[in-house]
Motif scaffolding. Structure first.
Motif, PDB file in Angstrom:
ATOM      1  N   GLY A  21      -3.397   7.519  -3.200  1.00 29.74           N
ATOM      2  CA  GLY A  21      -2.260   7.942  -2.384  1.00 29.74           C
ATOM      3  C   GLY A  21      -2.570   8.019  -0.904  1.00 29.74           C
ATOM      4  O   GLY A  21      -1.683   8.278  -0.083  1.00 29.74           O
ATOM      5  N   ALA A  22      -3.830   7.779  -0.540  1.00 30.31           N
ATOM      6  CA  ALA A  22      -4.211   7.885   0.873  1.00 30.31           C
ATOM      7  C   ALA A  22      -3.505   6.860   1.748  1.00 30.31           C
ATOM      8  O   ALA A  22      -3.250   7.100   2.933  1.00 30.31           O
ATOM      9  CB  ALA A  22      -5.726   7.728   1.011  1.00 30.31           C
ATOM     10  N   THR A  23      -3.161   5.717   1.165  1.00 32.06           N
ATOM     11  CA  THR A  23      -2.539   4.653   1.958  1.00 32.06           C
ATOM     12  C   THR A  23      -1.078   4.929   2.279  1.00 32.06           C
ATOM     13  O   THR A  23      -0.471   4.201   3.063  1.00 32.06           O
ATOM     14  CB  THR A  23      -2.640   3.304   1.219  1.00 32.06           C
ATOM     15  N   LYS A  24      -0.511   5.951   1.646  1.00 37.68           N
ATOM     16  CA  LYS A  24       0.900   6.262   1.899  1.00 37.68           C
ATOM     17  C   LYS A  24       1.077   7.099   3.165  1.00 37.68           C
ATOM     18  O   LYS A  24       2.200   7.349   3.602  1.00 37.68           O
ATOM     19  CB  LYS A  24       1.517   6.991   0.694  1.00 37.68           C
ATOM     20  N   ALA A  25      -0.026   7.547   3.739  1.00 33.35           N
ATOM     21  CA  ALA A  25       0.058   8.328   4.978  1.00 33.35           C
ATOM     22  C   ALA A  25       0.581   7.440   6.102  1.00 33.35           C
ATOM     23  O   ALA A  25       0.350   6.236   6.104  1.00 33.35           O
ATOM     24  CB  ALA A  25      -1.316   8.879   5.344  1.00 33.35           C
ATOM     25  N   PRO A  26       1.313   8.003   7.054  1.00 29.30           N
ATOM     26  CA  PRO A  26       1.834   7.196   8.172  1.00 29.30           C
ATOM     27  C   PRO A  26       0.712   6.523   8.939  1.00 29.30           C
ATOM     28  O   PRO A  26      -0.368   7.089   9.107  1.00 29.30           O
ATOM     29  CB  PRO A  26       2.565   8.240   9.047  1.00 29.30           C
ATOM     30  N   THR A  51       0.798  -1.230   0.000  1.00 33.34           N
ATOM     31  CA  THR A  51       0.000   0.000   0.000  1.00 33.34           C
ATOM     32  C   THR A  51       0.829   1.277   0.000  1.00 33.34           C
ATOM     33  O   THR A  51       0.334   2.336  -0.374  1.00 33.34           O
ATOM     34  CB  THR A  51      -0.934   0.017   1.221  1.00 33.34           C
ATOM     35  N   THR A  52       2.101   1.183   0.407  1.00 39.32           N
ATOM     36  CA  THR A  52       2.940   2.392   0.446  1.00 39.32           C
ATOM     37  C   THR A  52       3.882   2.482  -0.747  1.00 39.32           C
ATOM     38  O   THR A  52       4.676   3.413  -0.850  1.00 39.32           O
ATOM     39  CB  THR A  52       3.771   2.429   1.744  1.00 39.32           C
ATOM     40  N   GLN A  59      -8.007  -1.076  -4.986  1.00 37.54           N
ATOM     41  CA  GLN A  59      -7.233  -0.396  -6.022  1.00 37.54           C
ATOM     42  C   GLN A  59      -7.442   1.119  -6.017  1.00 37.54           C
ATOM     43  O   GLN A  59      -6.483   1.893  -6.055  1.00 37.54           O
ATOM     44  CB  GLN A  59      -7.580  -0.963  -7.400  1.00 37.54           C
ATOM     45  N   GLU A  60      -8.689   1.545  -5.967  1.00 37.23           N
ATOM     46  CA  GLU A  60      -8.972   2.982  -6.028  1.00 37.23           C
ATOM     47  C   GLU A  60      -8.374   3.710  -4.830  1.00 37.23           C
ATOM     48  O   GLU A  60      -7.787   4.791  -4.970  1.00 37.23           O
ATOM     49  CB  GLU A  60     -10.489   3.200  -6.096  1.00 37.23           C
ATOM     50  N   LEU A  61      -8.495   3.116  -3.665  1.00 38.59           N
ATOM     51  CA  LEU A  61      -7.949   3.731  -2.457  1.00 38.59           C
ATOM     52  C   LEU A  61      -6.432   3.841  -2.549  1.00 38.59           C
ATOM     53  O   LEU A  61      -5.858   4.900  -2.237  1.00 38.59           O
ATOM     54  CB  LEU A  61      -8.332   2.894  -1.229  1.00 38.59           C
TER      55      LEU A  61
END
Length: 322
Positions: free
Chosen positions: A38-43, A15-16, A32-34
């Motif tokens: 780029g939201a999954t790259k948040a800490p 996810t990152t 996939q859409e999430l």
């Protein structure tokens, strides 16, 4: 990897990853859409929560080994026992060896259960100042197999660090599984917002063990985990009658001593084989209390003193830079 969610296609990039939601394996994945957004790259917010939760723990020590069967859990347990012998100190032992939780047996706590309160999970106590947490307390039988993929293992490690009511501690000892897998990446990631004193790496004298320990050392260097030092377990057998030492596992390439010299790492000590250690662990008692004058117990005590000095010096160094 620790950032791969459950129920995803094979070869998920994580996810990152920069390819999250964009690579071929992502096609048809419900996430996939999430991921592509780029939201999954948040800490992970749990990192900050764990940092806050463990802010009352003065010293955190990881116990690692490259290979299973070298006495890592035995060392973790006896390190905790030795530190807790000072009744003015509060000690906790966390077992994150999810698939092979031997700490409940070694600590004499088999059959104990974890209770939940308003402040989180309550650890199980060996002594008034020695707390223990293990997935072994959550199983209906010691013979139950934990058949989990990486994400579920990582989830329970997160819960142990964030949701256990540790209280104020002088030392938290983390007993990890052998190798350099998901659990190790997770524990390093989740502890990244806290001060970790470092790792103690356990080996035996023969090259087949040292080869894997070198990988463990490289892992620590890559994730910037300080190495407190190396302990050589099963380092010869001292005959209780004639006191002669026999090399059961010959150090064919020089053992931990040469490896540490080559890699410029501290050798904390060598613990000789003693059948009474195994018996004490099977019976859930502290070998250090049972046979305090044995060569192995003396070796343990010297190692523990070195670890205490290391942790004290780390505190002094940090205070001097403030």
């Amino acid at each position: 990897m620790a950032d791969v969610p459950e129920n995803v296609p094979e070869h998920c990039p994580g996810t990152t990853s920069e390819q999250a939601g964009k690579s071929a394996p992502c096609q048809g994945c419900p996430n996939q859409e999430l991921c592509a957004s780029g939201a999954t790259k948040a800490p992970d917010p749990a990192i900050a929560e764990i940092g806050e939760k463990l802010s009352t723990v003065k010293h955190k020590i990881l116990v690692l080994s490259g290979k299973g069967g070298v006495g890592k859990s035995t060392f973790s347990a006896h390190l905790a026992h030795a530190l807790a012998s000072d009744t003015t100190k509060e000690i906790a032992l966390l077992d994150v060896d999810i698939c092979g939780p031997s700490i409940p047996r070694i600590m004499g706590l088999e059959g104990e259960q974890v209770h939940q309160s308003g402040s989180g999970w309550s650890p199980v106590y060996v002594e008034d100042n020695l707390a223990v947490m293990s997935i072994g307390f959550l199983l209906s039988s010691p013979d139950d197999a934990v058949i989990w993929r990486g994400p579920k293992k990582n989830g329970i490690i997160k819960q142990f660090l964030r949701d256990v009511d540790w209280g104020e501690l002088d030392y938290l000892i983390v007993d990890t599984p052998p190798g350099t897998s998901d659990e190790h990446l997770s524990i390093v990631q989740y502890l990244s917002a806290t001060h970790v004193d470092g790792a103690i790496i356990i080996t035996t004298p023969q090259e087949v063990s040292l080869q894997d320990v070198r990988k463990e050392i490289r892992f620590c260097q890559k994730v910037k985990m300080p190495i407190i030092g190396v302990v050589e377990n099963m380092s010869g057998f001292v005959c209780p009658k004639c006191k002669n030492t026999s090399q059961i596992f010959p150090p064919s390439t020089g053992g931990a001593e040469k490896m540490c010299a080559d890699l410029k790492l501290p050798l904390l000590g060598k613990v000789p084989l003693d059948p009474r250690i195994a018996r004490s662990c099977d019976e859930g008692r502290s070998f250090l209390s049972e046979v305090p004058d044995s060569p192995a117990a003396e070796a343990y005590q010297k190692i523990v003193k070195t670890v205490q000095d290391y942790c004290s010096n780390r505190v002094t160094e940090e205070q001097s830079t403030i």
